[in-house]
Design a protein around this motif. Structure first.
Motif, short mmCIF file in Angstrom:
data_model
loop_
_atom_site.label_atom_id
_atom_site.label_comp_id
_atom_site.label_asym_id
_atom_site.label_seq_id
_atom_site.Cartn_x
_atom_site.Cartn_y
_atom_site.Cartn_z
N GLN A 16 -73.92 -43.45 39.81
CA GLN A 16 -74.47 -43.10 41.11
C GLN A 16 -73.80 -41.85 41.69
O GLN A 16 -74.48 -40.99 42.25
CB GLN A 16 -74.34 -44.27 42.09
CG GLN A 16 -75.27 -45.41 41.79
CD GLN A 16 -76.72 -44.98 41.84
OE1 GLN A 16 -77.17 -44.37 42.82
NE2 GLN A 16 -77.47 -45.28 40.80
N THR A 53 -71.85 -48.36 37.32
CA THR A 53 -72.83 -48.05 38.36
C THR A 53 -72.26 -47.08 39.37
O THR A 53 -72.93 -46.12 39.77
CB THR A 53 -73.29 -49.34 39.06
OG1 THR A 53 -73.92 -50.18 38.09
CG2 THR A 53 -74.27 -49.05 40.18
N ASP A 96 -78.59 -51.99 31.94
CA ASP A 96 -77.17 -52.15 32.21
C ASP A 96 -76.43 -52.63 30.97
O ASP A 96 -75.38 -53.26 31.07
CB ASP A 96 -76.96 -53.15 33.35
CG ASP A 96 -77.41 -52.58 34.67
OD1 ASP A 96 -77.84 -53.37 35.51
OD2 ASP A 96 -77.32 -51.35 34.86
#
Length: 126
Positions: A36, A32, A94
């Motif tokens: 990001q 993540t 995910d």
């Protein structure tokens, strides 16, 4: 991404021990952070205003810190399937630990596919 930070601050917050621990026990969290930071950079490339350059610099600092630990296992001869899936494969949500099932109708994405799609959009707009 907006809080100015120095390279020293980023490297103090993400120690090698912590980066390896994240990679080995909580890969989703490290993935993540990676996605990001990459997404922020892509957005800044799309809107290259000087007010966003500090954000881009912070993203690059974070990526500079975590990418070596993502690729570290590949140095031992065997590619890490999670990293392969994160950067080049298709993923569903995910789900970094398993391969993509081609029969699944969920929209999938990969970092490489997103980058190619953005490049095609930019070139067709010119």
């Amino acid at each position: 991404w907006k809080i100015p930070s120095s390279p020293d601050e980023v490297f103090e917050l993400l120690t090698p021990k912590n980066a390896r621990l994240l990679r080995d026990t909580r890969f989703e969290n490290l993935a993540t952070l990676f996605t990001q930071a990459t997404a922020q950079l892509c957005q800044i490339v799309e809107t290259p205003y000087t007010i966003y350059f500090d954000q881009a610099l912070n993203c690059v600092r974070v990526l500079t810190r975590i990418v070596p630990f993502l690729l570290e296992r590949g140095d031992l001869g065997a590619n890490d399937p999670n990293v392969e899936l994160l950067c080049w494969g298709e993923r569903d949500g995910d789900d970094y630990g398993t391969a993509f099932d081609g029969d699944d109708e969920t929209e999938t994405t990969s970092l490489s596919r997103s980058a190619r799609r953005n490049n095609l959009r930019r070139s067709s707009a010119r």
